[in-house]
Design a protein around this motif. Sequence first.
Motif, short mmCIF file in Angstrom:
data_model
loop_
_atom_site.label_atom_id
_atom_site.label_comp_id
_atom_site.label_asym_id
_atom_site.label_seq_id
_atom_site.Cartn_x
_atom_site.Cartn_y
_atom_site.Cartn_z
N MET A 132 44.93 33.03 39.50
CA MET A 132 46.12 32.31 39.91
C MET A 132 46.17 31.03 39.11
O MET A 132 45.60 30.01 39.49
CB MET A 132 46.09 32.02 41.41
CG MET A 132 46.00 33.27 42.26
SD MET A 132 45.83 32.88 44.00
CE MET A 132 45.65 34.53 44.66
N GLY A 133 46.81 31.10 37.98
CA GLY A 133 46.88 29.97 37.08
C GLY A 133 47.33 30.47 35.72
O GLY A 133 47.33 31.67 35.47
N GLY A 135 39.66 35.05 51.56
CA GLY A 135 40.31 36.08 52.36
C GLY A 135 39.79 37.48 52.11
O GLY A 135 40.13 38.43 52.85
N LEU A 136 38.96 37.64 51.10
CA LEU A 136 38.40 38.96 50.79
C LEU A 136 37.18 39.29 51.63
O LEU A 136 36.67 40.42 51.58
CB LEU A 136 38.03 39.04 49.31
CG LEU A 136 39.21 39.00 48.32
CD1 LEU A 136 38.70 38.91 46.88
CD2 LEU A 136 40.10 40.23 48.48
N GLY A 137 36.71 38.33 52.42
CA GLY A 137 35.55 38.59 53.28
C GLY A 137 34.25 38.26 52.58
O GLY A 137 34.20 37.45 51.65
N ALA A 159 34.86 34.67 38.67
CA ALA A 159 35.85 33.59 38.68
C ALA A 159 35.68 32.72 37.44
O ALA A 159 34.65 32.74 36.78
CB ALA A 159 35.70 32.74 39.94
N SER A 160 36.71 31.97 37.15
CA SER A 160 36.71 31.09 36.00
C SER A 160 35.85 29.86 36.26
O SER A 160 35.89 29.29 37.35
CB SER A 160 38.15 30.66 35.68
OG SER A 160 38.15 29.66 34.71
N THR A 182 43.21 30.01 44.30
CA THR A 182 42.28 31.10 44.02
C THR A 182 41.14 31.12 45.03
O THR A 182 40.73 32.19 45.51
CB THR A 182 41.71 30.97 42.60
OG1 THR A 182 42.79 30.87 41.67
CG2 THR A 182 40.86 32.18 42.24
N ARG A 183 40.63 29.95 45.37
CA ARG A 183 39.55 29.88 46.37
C ARG A 183 40.00 30.45 47.70
O ARG A 183 39.25 31.17 48.38
CB ARG A 183 39.09 28.42 46.56
CG ARG A 183 38.32 27.85 45.38
CD ARG A 183 37.69 26.51 45.76
NE ARG A 183 36.98 25.92 44.63
CZ ARG A 183 37.53 25.06 43.78
NH1 ARG A 183 38.80 24.70 43.92
NH2 ARG A 183 36.82 24.58 42.78
#
Length: 255
Positions: free
Chosen positions: A205-206, A176-178, A161-162, A170-171
């Motif tokens: 997402m940005g 949601g990916l587990g 992540a950035s 994004t968080r």
Amino acid sequence: MHYNSILPDVIKVADEASEKVLHIYQSDFKVNYKEDDSPITAADLASHDIIMRGLRNISRDIPILSEEGADISWEERKHWRRFWLIDPIDGTKDFTQRTGEFTVNIALIEDGVPVLGVVTAPALKEAFWGIKGEGAFKRDRTGHVHRIRTSEPRDPLRIVASKNHLNDETRAFIDGLGAHETLQAGSSLKFCRIAEGHADIYPRMGPTSEWDTGAAHAVLLAAGGNVKTFEGDALAYGKEQILNPNFIAAGNWYF
């Protein structure tokens, strides 16, 4: 075009720009700001000049689009089937904050696809390059060059992540990916960490622009990964709108 015949020259241009960037990085440089409040330094401009000159020596027939270049109208760009796409320094915030995680990026785009890419990380003394369909490579800080490839996903999932642009949207996607662990990385190095098998997925997402992603996207493609929009389309280049849509970068296992 035979990409392998020009790749050594492109790497040489990136290395020359990186050497200048590192020299400025190690000095007492000044930070200025563009109209959009994004930072810019003498290193951005010096890298731009070196890369522009170097690519024109490689081929005067291929147009160049650079973040630090003059605005080029869509009326002109829409006729480009092939062009160089460069970001003289991606991660200027990392540069100004002296994290070391900034990169020099050169990509060759053909028909909307990044077919060749070179990414250098001057302060980390790392370099990555790849040609679509022909493999990707890393040169480590000792100068050793070895082939790299994406890996199968780990458990827990390794999400890169950035550092500067991790927003709530994004968080939520990451949650949601587990089960997962989050790896922090700056600039286009996020793609490269996936390409070398050190991370599994990078959701973005940005706002990003084409020059932020083109070179590292090429490396990831060459290493067996991909970059797609949330609608499942390949992230494309040479668009009228230079801003990218939201995307996911990962090994092909994800797609």
